[in-house]
Design a protein around this motif. Sequence first.
Motif, PDB file in Angstrom:
ATOM      1  N   PRO A  74      49.595 -22.658 -55.274  1.00  0.00           N
ATOM      2  CA  PRO A  74      50.339 -22.474 -54.133  1.00  0.00           C
ATOM      3  C   PRO A  74      50.475 -23.219 -52.996  1.00  0.00           C
ATOM      4  N   ALA A  75      49.122 -24.128 -52.930  1.00  0.00           N
ATOM      5  CA  ALA A  75      49.142 -24.946 -51.867  1.00  0.00           C
ATOM      6  C   ALA A  75      49.961 -25.968 -52.003  1.00  0.00           C
ATOM      7  N   ASP A  76      50.592 -26.480 -53.133  1.00  0.00           N
ATOM      8  CA  ASP A  76      51.482 -27.552 -53.231  1.00  0.00           C
ATOM      9  C   ASP A  76      53.110 -26.945 -53.157  1.00  0.00           C
ATOM     10  N   PRO A  77      53.662 -27.606 -52.130  1.00  0.00           N
ATOM     11  CA  PRO A  77      55.063 -27.083 -51.893  1.00  0.00           C
ATOM     12  C   PRO A  77      55.989 -27.372 -53.056  1.00  0.00           C
ATOM     13  N   PHE A  78      55.794 -28.194 -53.933  1.00  0.00           N
ATOM     14  CA  PHE A  78      56.491 -28.662 -54.969  1.00  0.00           C
ATOM     15  C   PHE A  78      56.078 -27.786 -56.450  1.00  0.00           C
ATOM     16  N   SER A  79      55.262 -27.070 -56.338  1.00  0.00           N
ATOM     17  CA  SER A  79      54.608 -26.242 -57.698  1.00  0.00           C
ATOM     18  C   SER A  79      55.646 -25.468 -58.142  1.00  0.00           C
ATOM     19  N   HIS A  80      55.549 -25.112 -59.173  1.00  0.00           N
ATOM     20  CA  HIS A  80      56.288 -24.051 -60.050  1.00  0.00           C
ATOM     21  C   HIS A  80      57.060 -23.149 -58.933  1.00  0.00           C
ATOM     22  N   ALA A  81      58.088 -22.903 -58.812  1.00  0.00           N
ATOM     23  CA  ALA A  81      58.579 -22.151 -57.718  1.00  0.00           C
ATOM     24  C   ALA A  81      59.309 -20.760 -58.527  1.00  0.00           C
TER      25      ALA A  81
ATOM     26  N   GLN B 146      53.712 -37.290 -47.224  1.00  0.00           N
ATOM     27  CA  GLN B 146      52.608 -37.847 -48.202  1.00  0.00           C
ATOM     28  C   GLN B 146      52.813 -36.790 -49.392  1.00  0.00           C
ATOM     29  N   ALA B 147      53.155 -35.432 -49.398  1.00  0.00           N
ATOM     30  CA  ALA B 147      53.588 -34.854 -50.355  1.00  0.00           C
ATOM     31  C   ALA B 147      54.545 -35.170 -51.237  1.00  0.00           C
ATOM     32  N   VAL B 148      55.416 -35.596 -50.568  1.00  0.00           N
ATOM     33  CA  VAL B 148      57.023 -36.132 -51.229  1.00  0.00           C
ATOM     34  C   VAL B 148      56.418 -37.584 -51.979  1.00  0.00           C
ATOM     35  N   LEU B 149      55.606 -38.403 -51.244  1.00  0.00           N
ATOM     36  CA  LEU B 149      54.948 -39.486 -52.045  1.00  0.00           C
ATOM     37  C   LEU B 149      54.147 -39.284 -53.322  1.00  0.00           C
TER      38      LEU B 149
ATOM     39  N   TRP C 138      64.651 -33.372 -46.703  1.00  0.00           N
ATOM     40  CA  TRP C 138      64.570 -33.095 -48.109  1.00  0.00           C
ATOM     41  C   TRP C 138      65.707 -32.099 -48.580  1.00  0.00           C
ATOM     42  N   GLU C 139      65.996 -31.314 -47.889  1.00  0.00           N
ATOM     43  CA  GLU C 139      67.076 -30.363 -48.078  1.00  0.00           C
ATOM     44  C   GLU C 139      68.372 -31.229 -48.190  1.00  0.00           C
TER      45      GLU C 139
ATOM     46  N   ALA D  18      65.213 -42.095 -46.510  1.00  0.00           N
ATOM     47  CA  ALA D  18      65.255 -43.277 -47.862  1.00  0.00           C
ATOM     48  C   ALA D  18      64.122 -42.986 -48.855  1.00  0.00           C
ATOM     49  N   LEU D  19      63.154 -42.290 -48.292  1.00  0.00           N
ATOM     50  CA  LEU D  19      61.861 -42.218 -49.108  1.00  0.00           C
ATOM     51  C   LEU D  19      62.260 -40.929 -49.997  1.00  0.00           C
ATOM     52  N   TYR D  20      62.802 -39.990 -49.494  1.00  0.00           N
ATOM     53  CA  TYR D  20      63.177 -38.500 -49.977  1.00  0.00           C
ATOM     54  C   TYR D  20      64.424 -38.714 -51.207  1.00  0.00           C
ATOM     55  N   ASP D  21      65.400 -39.841 -50.684  1.00  0.00           N
ATOM     56  CA  ASP D  21      66.475 -39.946 -51.700  1.00  0.00           C
ATOM     57  C   ASP D  21      65.785 -40.622 -53.053  1.00  0.00           C
ATOM     58  N   LEU D  22      64.898 -41.571 -52.906  1.00  0.00           N
ATOM     59  CA  LEU D  22      64.423 -42.045 -54.251  1.00  0.00           C
ATOM     60  C   LEU D  22      63.244 -41.068 -54.710  1.00  0.00           C
ATOM     61  N   ALA D  23      62.604 -40.248 -54.116  1.00  0.00           N
ATOM     62  CA  ALA D  23      61.807 -39.173 -54.715  1.00  0.00           C
ATOM     63  C   ALA D  23      62.559 -38.221 -55.427  1.00  0.00           C
ATOM     64  N   MET D  24      63.640 -37.870 -54.967  1.00  0.00           N
ATOM     65  CA  MET D  24      64.494 -36.965 -55.530  1.00  0.00           C
ATOM     66  C   MET D  24      65.100 -37.449 -56.924  1.00  0.00           C
ATOM     67  N   HIS D  25      65.544 -38.572 -56.751  1.00  0.00           N
ATOM     68  CA  HIS D  25      66.046 -39.258 -58.362  1.00  0.00           C
ATOM     69  C   HIS D  25      64.922 -38.929 -59.271  1.00  0.00           C
ATOM     70  N   LEU D  26      63.786 -39.492 -58.810  1.00  0.00           N
ATOM     71  CA  LEU D  26      62.670 -39.550 -59.841  1.00  0.00           C
ATOM     72  C   LEU D  26      62.230 -38.027 -60.235  1.00  0.00           C
ATOM     73  N   SER D  27      62.514 -37.498 -59.449  1.00  0.00           N
ATOM     74  CA  SER D  27      62.296 -35.750 -59.694  1.00  0.00           C
ATOM     75  C   SER D  27      63.090 -35.518 -60.683  1.00  0.00           C
ATOM     76  N   LEU D  28      64.264 -35.810 -60.547  1.00  0.00           N
ATOM     77  CA  LEU D  28      65.771 -35.380 -61.384  1.00  0.00           C
ATOM     78  C   LEU D  28      65.909 -36.276 -62.825  1.00  0.00           C
ATOM     79  N   VAL D  29      64.701 -37.053 -62.903  1.00  0.00           N
ATOM     80  CA  VAL D  29      64.592 -37.775 -64.157  1.00  0.00           C
ATOM     81  C   VAL D  29      63.385 -37.249 -64.981  1.00  0.00           C
TER      82      VAL D  29
END
Length: 326
Positions: free
Chosen positions: A69-76, A176-179, A255-256, A282-293
């Motif tokens: 629960p402390a990870d904002p990107f954990s399984h929702a 940092q969470a996104v990175l 991020w949204e 710029a960071l979030y766009d790259l992170a989003m692409h990697l997440s969606l791979v």
Amino acid sequence: MSREPDTRTRLTHALAALLQDPRPVTAVQRLRGGSKKGVYRLTLDHTATVIAYLWHSTEDYWHTGDADPADPFSHASGPHLFTAAHHALADLGVRVPRLLAHDTTGTHHPGAIAFVQDVPGPTLEDLLERDPAAAAPVLDRLGAFLRTMHATTHPGFGKVHHLATGGRPHAPSCEQAVLDRALTDLDEAAARDARLRPHHARLTTALHTLAQRIAPRSEHVLIHGELGPDHVLVDTDGAPVLIDIEGMMFFDAEWEHSFLRLRFGEHHPRLRTRTPDPHRTALYDLAMHLSLVAGPLRLLDGDYPDRAFMLSIAEHHLARALQTTA
């Protein structure tokens, strides 16, 4: 239908008990698109309908154990995330399907159940494809909802339920969470797709470089987190209705908007809210692409049925990630 053979019987009994509705259930249909929970349309007396949500491992194609629960990107996924997000949006006047009843005791199903209003209209995705002119005012109303959400702030960040119960995130900041997540996604995606491996070091450096350019921030806004046009229903009055809200959290608006740009494309300007920070973007766009791979490839380790669709998502975002430079 369901991955569990007696789901129809369980839902019929739960409906009668929780809604005290004696009408017979004449049809049960599992709706397309739910990958973290089961979404079912129940037809009563051949006319009235209601939607049932089921949270259980048999309905979850992503299930990998307990989420942090402390990870904002954990399984929702889960009823507590849903009800916390539902109450927060309803209090703001943002349209969500009306919650009729829910049960987390396991009395009617091994998992949790919620019954919600069946919004009869199409998804915004369908409307945009069929009649863009009719979709324009819906987009404008959705933009107003987003501006209301992004005007709602919190000093902390994380999922709504976690913050409401006094929780704190592990990471010291959103960036940092996104990175951290992006580096994990890069490792995971490269392990599954050899085309990423020659670019691993370059993309790792790019992620760190982009993160180092970001100035600290002490205020975070309420975001849906995964708001595509398929997660917006359109009711009979032309109002947008948000669904799949379990991942809602306080985070950066950038991020949204990284997700909104991907999903809404040329329509994204109607949904703009706050002035974005270009370095976070710029960071979030790259992170989003990697997440969606990484995410779609991970999902395909299991028995998700629409494999071609998930592969197409991963392929598109792999190409976008490889185009990125810091």
